[in-house]
Enzyme design. Structure first.
Site, PDB file in Angstrom:
ATOM      1  N   ASP A  33       2.623  -4.572   8.155  1.00 16.48           N
ATOM      2  CA  ASP A  33       1.431  -3.846   7.943  1.00 16.48           C
ATOM      3  C   ASP A  33       0.267  -4.678   8.020  1.00 16.48           C
ATOM      4  O   ASP A  33       0.113  -5.460   7.177  1.00 16.48           O
ATOM      5  CB  ASP A  33       1.595  -3.197   6.606  1.00 16.48           C
ATOM      6  CG  ASP A  33       0.317  -2.312   6.045  1.00 16.48           C
ATOM      7  OD1 ASP A  33      -0.801  -2.358   7.166  1.00 16.48           O
ATOM      8  OD2 ASP A  33       0.157  -1.774   5.081  1.00 16.48           O
ATOM      9  N   CYS A  49      -4.668   2.541  -3.869  1.00 15.39           N
ATOM     10  CA  CYS A  49      -3.490   2.888  -3.335  1.00 15.39           C
ATOM     11  C   CYS A  49      -2.241   1.944  -3.100  1.00 15.39           C
ATOM     12  O   CYS A  49      -1.462   1.701  -2.392  1.00 15.39           O
ATOM     13  CB  CYS A  49      -3.562   3.153  -1.770  1.00 15.39           C
ATOM     14  SG  CYS A  49      -4.926   4.690  -1.434  1.00 15.39           S
ATOM     15  N   LYS A 108     -10.737  -0.528   9.954  1.00 20.66           N
ATOM     16  CA  LYS A 108     -10.946  -1.819   9.473  1.00 20.66           C
ATOM     17  C   LYS A 108     -11.110  -3.035  10.293  1.00 20.66           C
ATOM     18  O   LYS A 108     -11.347  -4.160  10.009  1.00 20.66           O
ATOM     19  CB  LYS A 108      -9.590  -1.924   8.802  1.00 20.66           C
ATOM     20  CG  LYS A 108      -9.237  -0.964   7.956  1.00 20.66           C
ATOM     21  CD  LYS A 108      -8.154  -1.216   7.017  1.00 20.66           C
ATOM     22  CE  LYS A 108      -7.538   0.126   6.197  1.00 20.66           C
ATOM     23  NZ  LYS A 108      -8.122   0.489   5.057  1.00 20.66           N
ATOM     24  N   GLN A 144      -4.836  -5.267   6.955  1.00 16.61           N
ATOM     25  CA  GLN A 144      -5.734  -6.244   6.670  1.00 16.61           C
ATOM     26  C   GLN A 144      -5.813  -7.476   7.341  1.00 16.61           C
ATOM     27  O   GLN A 144      -6.843  -8.418   6.994  1.00 16.61           O
ATOM     28  CB  GLN A 144      -5.609  -6.525   5.039  1.00 16.61           C
ATOM     29  CG  GLN A 144      -5.860  -5.405   4.149  1.00 16.61           C
ATOM     30  CD  GLN A 144      -7.129  -4.792   4.319  1.00 16.61           C
ATOM     31  OE1 GLN A 144      -8.419  -5.387   4.676  1.00 16.61           O
ATOM     32  NE2 GLN A 144      -7.228  -3.541   4.020  1.00 16.61           N
ATOM     33  N   HIS A 163       0.795  -1.107   0.072  1.00 17.84           N
ATOM     34  CA  HIS A 163      -0.002  -0.012  -0.004  1.00 17.84           C
ATOM     35  C   HIS A 163       1.061   1.468   0.062  1.00 17.84           C
ATOM     36  O   HIS A 163       1.855   1.209   0.539  1.00 17.84           O
ATOM     37  CB  HIS A 163      -0.727   0.074   1.298  1.00 17.84           C
ATOM     38  CG  HIS A 163      -1.812   1.048   1.472  1.00 17.84           C
ATOM     39  ND1 HIS A 163      -1.725   2.173   1.940  1.00 17.84           N
ATOM     40  CD2 HIS A 163      -3.270   0.791   1.118  1.00 17.84           C
ATOM     41  CE1 HIS A 163      -2.846   3.012   1.598  1.00 17.84           C
ATOM     42  NE2 HIS A 163      -4.002   2.085   1.404  1.00 17.84           N
TER      43      HIS A 163
HETATM   44  N1  PMP Z   1      -1.858  -0.566   4.630  1.00 14.19           N
HETATM   45  C1  PMP Z   1      -3.016  -1.505   4.088  1.00 14.19           C
HETATM   46  C2  PMP Z   1      -2.632  -2.821   3.705  1.00 14.19           C
HETATM   47  C3  PMP Z   1      -4.341  -0.888   4.072  1.00 14.19           C
HETATM   48  O1  PMP Z   1      -5.261  -1.522   3.416  1.00 14.19           O
HETATM   49  C4  PMP Z   1      -4.664   0.408   4.295  1.00 14.19           C
HETATM   50  C5  PMP Z   1      -5.817   0.996   4.112  1.00 14.19           C
HETATM   51  N2  PMP Z   1      -6.334   0.751   2.848  1.00 14.19           N
HETATM   52  C6  PMP Z   1      -3.344   1.116   4.853  1.00 14.19           C
HETATM   53  C7  PMP Z   1      -2.282   0.610   5.011  1.00 14.19           C
HETATM   54  C8  PMP Z   1      -3.721   2.455   5.271  1.00 14.19           C
HETATM   55  O2  PMP Z   1      -4.499   2.594   6.509  1.00 14.19           O
HETATM   56  P1  PMP Z   1      -5.014   4.021   7.010  1.00 14.19           P
HETATM   57  O3  PMP Z   1      -5.738   4.841   5.754  1.00 14.19           O
HETATM   58  O4  PMP Z   1      -6.146   3.447   8.013  1.00 14.19           O
HETATM   59  O5  PMP Z   1      -3.837   4.526   7.641  1.00 14.19           O
END
Ligand code: PMP
Length: 406
Positions: A201, A364, A227, A204, A124
Site C-alpha cells: 500500500d 482509519c 496524496k 504515503q 489502514h
Molecule cells: N492506505 C493508506 C496508508 C492511506 O493513507 C490511505 C488514505 N488515508 C488509504 C490507504 C486509502 O486511500 P484512498 O482513501 O485515497 O483510497
C-alpha cells in the site's frame, strides 16, 4: 538541502495554502490529502474545458487527442514507479478501489478455505476490510504481523509467522499514522520464500519516495493521486503483467470487453479489462501533471526534506514533557503524538484558530489505535510545501493549548 526560501516559492504555487482572509494556512494534513499546485489545477481545467472529449471511442480528432493524452498519462505513471510496461498500470478510483480489486479478482481466483492472508497491526482500514470480505467469501483466514517496540512492522516476526499456507502479504509501504517505513525488499523476499504474493500500500510512500517496482520486487502496488498533489477520484494499481493477465474482471461494462452477445462476453486484455465504463478522464490527465510536478522536485530530495522536518518536530515535541510520541525516530514525514490531558480533537480545534491544520482521530487505523492504547492521536504530516514556519506555528499552538488546559 531544501531551504525555507525554496519552500516559500513552492507554497506560492499552491492556492490552497492561504486562508479565505488571506493569511498563511499551516497545512499539516498532507497525509490525508495533499494541496494542489496551480500546474495541476490548470491541467485539470484545460482537460475539462478546451480539450474535453471522451477517450477510446471517438472518431473525431478531439477524442483521438484525448485518448493520446490519457494513454500518455499511463506511460508517465509507469515511468514514475519504474513499471516494465504501461500495460501494468490500471487506473482506478483510488488505493481503496485498487485493494478491493486485487482482493476480489486475484483473491477470488486464488484463495481457498485454509489459505492465509498476512496483514500488519498498522494497516489502514482499506488494507484490512477488503481482505476480511474476501476471507469471508472464500474461507481464508487473516494473520496480523506485530510491530517492533518503535512501531515498525516487525519483519523478524513476519519471517517466523509466514507459512506455505500464506497466499498474500499486504503491508503499508509507509504508515499513514506513524510514518514508519517498511523494509519492503526484505518483506518481498520473505513473502516469496513461502510462495506468497506481496501487495504494498503505497499511498504515503508514492508522494515521498522514489519508487522502482523492479527494485522493490513486490507483486501489487497501489496509490492514490490525491496524496500525490493530484486530484481525488483516481489512483493506480500496478501489478505484474502476468498476474493481471490471469485475473478476471472486477467490474463489467463498456470498455472492458472484446465481444458481447447475450450468450457470452469476452474480455479485453489488461489494463482495459479492469477499466469498465467511461474512465476519470480529466483526473487522469491531472495525475500526469501531478507526477511531472512532484518528480521535478527530485523524489530523493523530497524524502530528505520531509524526513528532516519530521525529525525536527519529534525533537521539539520530545523536549516538551507533556507530549507522548508514537512511531520510530526515522519517519517519512508523518508524526503522531498525544498531549497529556488534552484530547487530540481539542488540540486540533485550538490549532485551527491559529490557522494550523492537523489531523486528530483514529486515522482509519483502529487496530493500530488499540495497539497504542489510545482512542486517537494528533498527527502532523508534511508535504513538499512544508517548512520550519509550519512547525513553529504548530509548536506555538501547542504551547497555547497547554496554557488553556493548565
Ligand atoms: N492506505 C493508506 C496508508 C492511506 O493513507 C490511505 C488514505 N488515508 C488509504 C490507504 C486509502 O486511500 P484512498 O482513501 O485515497 O483510497
Amino acid at each position: 538541502m531544501v531551504t525555507t526560501a525554496d519552500t516559500l516559492s513552492r507554497k506560492a504555487q499552491f492556492p490552497g495554502l492561504v486562508t479565505p482572509a488571506g493569511d498563511v494556512w499551516h497545512y499539516l494534513d498532507t497525509a490525508a490529502t495533499a494541496q494542489k499546485p496551480q500546474a495541476v489545477i490548470d491541467a485539470m481545467t484545460d482537460a475539462m474545458g478546451r480539450d474535453y472529449a471522451t477517450v477510446h471511442r471517438g472518431v473525431y480528432s478531439r477524442s483521438a487527442d484525448m485518448t493520446l493524452a490519457y494513454e500518455a498519462a499511463r506511460r508517465r505513471a509507469a515511468s514514475f514507479i519504474g513499471a516494465r510496461s504501461e500495460n501494468e498500470i490500471v487506473f482506478v478510483r483510488g488505493a481503496t478501489e485498487a485493494i478491493n480489486l486485487v482482493a476480489q479478482s486475484w483473491g477470488g481466483l486464488t484463495l481457498k478455505a485454509g489459505d492465509r492472508i498476512m496483514l500488519s497491526q498498522l494497516e489502514h482500514h482499506s488494507n484490512i476490510v477488503p481482505w476480511q470480505m474476501i476471507a469471508q467469501q472464500t474461507g481464508a483466514e487473516i494473520d496480523v504481523c506485530p510491530l517492533t517496540q518503535d512501531h515498525r512492522i516487525d519483519l523478524d516476526a513476519l519471517e517466523n509467522m509466514l507459512t506455505e499456507r500464506h497466499r498474500i502479504v499486504a503491508l503499508a509501504h509507509v504508515s499513514n499514522v506513524l510514518g514508519s517505513i517498511l523494509g519492503a525488499k526484505r518483506a518481498a523476499k520473505l513473502a516469496h520464500a513461502v510462495g506468497a504474493k506481496l501487495l504494498l500500500d503505497g499511498c504515503q510512500a508514492a508522494p515521498r519516495m522514489r519508487l522502482d517496482m523492479a527494485e522493490l520486487d513486490c507483486d501489487f502496488y497501489v496509490l492514490s493521486a490525491h496524496k500525490l498533489y493530484g486530484p481525488t477520484g483516481v489512483g493506480v494499481l500496478w501489478a505484474r503483467e502476468e498476474l493481471l493477465d490471469a485475473m478476471p474482471p472486477y467490474q463489467g461494462g463498456g470498455a472492458m470487453i472484446d465481444t458481447v452477445t447475450f450468450e457470452k462476453s469476452t474480455y479485453a486484455p489488461p489494463p482495459q479489462r479492469f477499466e469498465a465504463g467511461t474512465p476519470m478522464i480529466t483526473e487522469v490527465i491531472a495525475l500526469h501533471a501531478a507526477i511531472d510536478y512532484t518528480e521535478a522536485h527530485d523524489m530523493e530530495r523530497l524524502f530528505a526534506h520531509e524526513s528532516a522536518l519530521a525529525a525536527t518536530l519529534r525533537d521539539e515535541l520530545r523536549a516538551m514533557n507533556s507530549v507522548r510520541l508514537f512511531g520510530p525516530d526515522t519517519s517519512a514525514g508523518i508524526v503522531s503524538f498525544e498531549m497529556d490531558g488534552v484530547h487530540p480533537h481539542d488540540l486540533g480545534t485550538i490549532l485551527d484558530e491559529e490557522n494550523v491544520a492537523i489531523r486528530a482521530g483514529h486515522h482509519c487505523a483502529q487496530p493500530l489505535m488499540a495497539h497504542l492504547g489510545v482512542p486517537a492521536t494528533a498527527r502532523a504530516s508534511f508535504g513538499l510545501y512544508s517548512d520550519e514556519t509550519d512547525i513553529d506555528a504548530l509548536l506555538r499552538g501547542i504551547e497555547r493549548t497547554r496554557r488553556i488546559f493548565g
